[in-house]
Write a protein that holds these residues in place. Structure first.
Motif, PDB file in Angstrom:
ATOM      1  N   UNK A  20       0.860  -1.253   0.034  1.00 18.72           N
ATOM      2  CA  UNK A  20      -0.061  -0.169  -0.258  1.00 18.72           C
ATOM      3  C   UNK A  20       0.922   1.249  -0.182  1.00 18.72           C
ATOM      4  N   UNK A  21       0.282   2.374  -0.688  1.00 16.16           N
ATOM      5  CA  UNK A  21       1.210   3.508  -0.666  1.00 16.16           C
ATOM      6  C   UNK A  21       1.389   4.099   0.557  1.00 16.16           C
ATOM      7  N   UNK A  22       0.803   3.708   1.539  1.00 15.03           N
ATOM      8  CA  UNK A  22       1.006   4.456   2.848  1.00 15.03           C
ATOM      9  C   UNK A  22       2.201   3.842   3.382  1.00 15.03           C
ATOM     10  N   UNK A  23       2.489   2.306   3.203  1.00 12.68           N
ATOM     11  CA  UNK A  23       3.239   1.874   3.738  1.00 12.68           C
ATOM     12  C   UNK A  23       4.708   2.306   3.076  1.00 12.68           C
ATOM     13  N   UNK A  24       4.561   2.262   1.596  1.00 12.12           N
ATOM     14  CA  UNK A  24       5.799   2.933   1.190  1.00 12.12           C
ATOM     15  C   UNK A  24       6.319   4.128   1.426  1.00 12.12           C
ATOM     16  N   UNK A  25       5.379   5.206   1.707  1.00 10.92           N
ATOM     17  CA  UNK A  25       5.613   6.473   2.286  1.00 10.92           C
ATOM     18  C   UNK A  25       6.191   6.504   3.580  1.00 10.92           C
ATOM     19  N   UNK A  26       5.688   5.464   4.462  1.00 14.04           N
ATOM     20  CA  UNK A  26       6.303   5.449   5.676  1.00 14.04           C
ATOM     21  C   UNK A  26       7.807   4.928   5.750  1.00 14.04           C
ATOM     22  N   UNK A  27       7.875   3.977   4.907  1.00  7.07           N
ATOM     23  CA  UNK A  27       9.382   3.513   4.742  1.00  7.07           C
ATOM     24  C   UNK A  27      10.360   4.613   4.016  1.00  7.07           C
ATOM     25  N   UNK A  28       9.868   5.362   3.178  1.00 13.66           N
ATOM     26  CA  UNK A  28      10.582   6.348   2.485  1.00 13.66           C
ATOM     27  C   UNK A  28      10.907   7.493   3.644  1.00 13.66           C
ATOM     28  N   UNK A  29       9.807   7.801   4.518  1.00 15.42           N
ATOM     29  CA  UNK A  29       9.959   8.647   5.437  1.00 15.42           C
ATOM     30  C   UNK A  29      11.284   8.366   6.697  1.00 15.42           C
ATOM     31  N   UNK A  30      11.198   6.948   7.092  1.00 17.53           N
ATOM     32  CA  UNK A  30      11.912   6.315   8.036  1.00 17.53           C
ATOM     33  C   UNK A  30      13.414   6.293   7.323  1.00 17.53           C
ATOM     34  N   UNK A  48      11.681  19.135   5.882  1.00 15.21           N
ATOM     35  CA  UNK A  48      10.428  19.647   6.412  1.00 15.21           C
ATOM     36  C   UNK A  48       9.635  18.540   6.142  1.00 15.21           C
ATOM     37  N   UNK A  49       9.631  17.687   5.069  1.00 24.00           N
ATOM     38  CA  UNK A  49       8.684  16.739   5.041  1.00 24.00           C
ATOM     39  C   UNK A  49       8.891  15.739   6.218  1.00 24.00           C
ATOM     40  N   UNK A  50      10.030  15.180   6.799  1.00 25.26           N
ATOM     41  CA  UNK A  50      10.274  14.398   7.795  1.00 25.26           C
ATOM     42  C   UNK A  50       9.763  15.114   8.936  1.00 25.26           C
ATOM     43  N   UNK A  51       9.848  16.347   9.418  1.00 28.88           N
ATOM     44  CA  UNK A  51       9.347  16.993  10.629  1.00 28.88           C
ATOM     45  C   UNK A  51       7.523  17.172  10.440  1.00 28.88           C
ATOM     46  N   UNK A  52       7.340  17.281   9.369  1.00 28.97           N
ATOM     47  CA  UNK A  52       5.592  17.219   9.379  1.00 28.97           C
ATOM     48  C   UNK A  52       5.038  15.843   9.562  1.00 28.97           C
ATOM     49  N   UNK A  53       5.822  14.723   8.982  1.00 29.95           N
ATOM     50  CA  UNK A  53       5.552  13.346   9.220  1.00 29.95           C
ATOM     51  C   UNK A  53       5.591  13.151  10.876  1.00 29.95           C
TER      52      UNK A  53
END
Length: 65
Positions: A20-30, A48-53
């Motif tokens: 799922x795209x949410x799991x992909x985005x979470x992995x990229x953020x981590x 900034x994206x990391x801070x927002x997440x």
């Protein structure tokens, strides 16, 4: 009478096979956060994206249910 057949494209097969795209985005953020902690310079928009997440994760923590 002619039989109609449909063959899914590689795009459709891949879309269903990816996580799922949410799991992909979470992995990229981590990954980006780990690079940041390791001292790797990141573009400002990525930082900034990391801070927002992180702010969203802090505001809405996982429940222990």
């Amino acid at each position: 009478m002619q039989k109609i057949s449909y063959k899914a494209s590689h795009v459709e097969h891949r879309a269903r096979a990816y996580p799922p795209i949410g799991d992909q985005l979470d992995a990229a953020m981590k990954l980006a956060a780990a690079l940041q902690v390791a001292g790797v310079p990141l573009p400002d928009e990525v930082a900034r994206w990391i801070d927002q997440c992180k702010a969203v994760k802090h505001r809405y923590p996982k429940s222990n249910e």
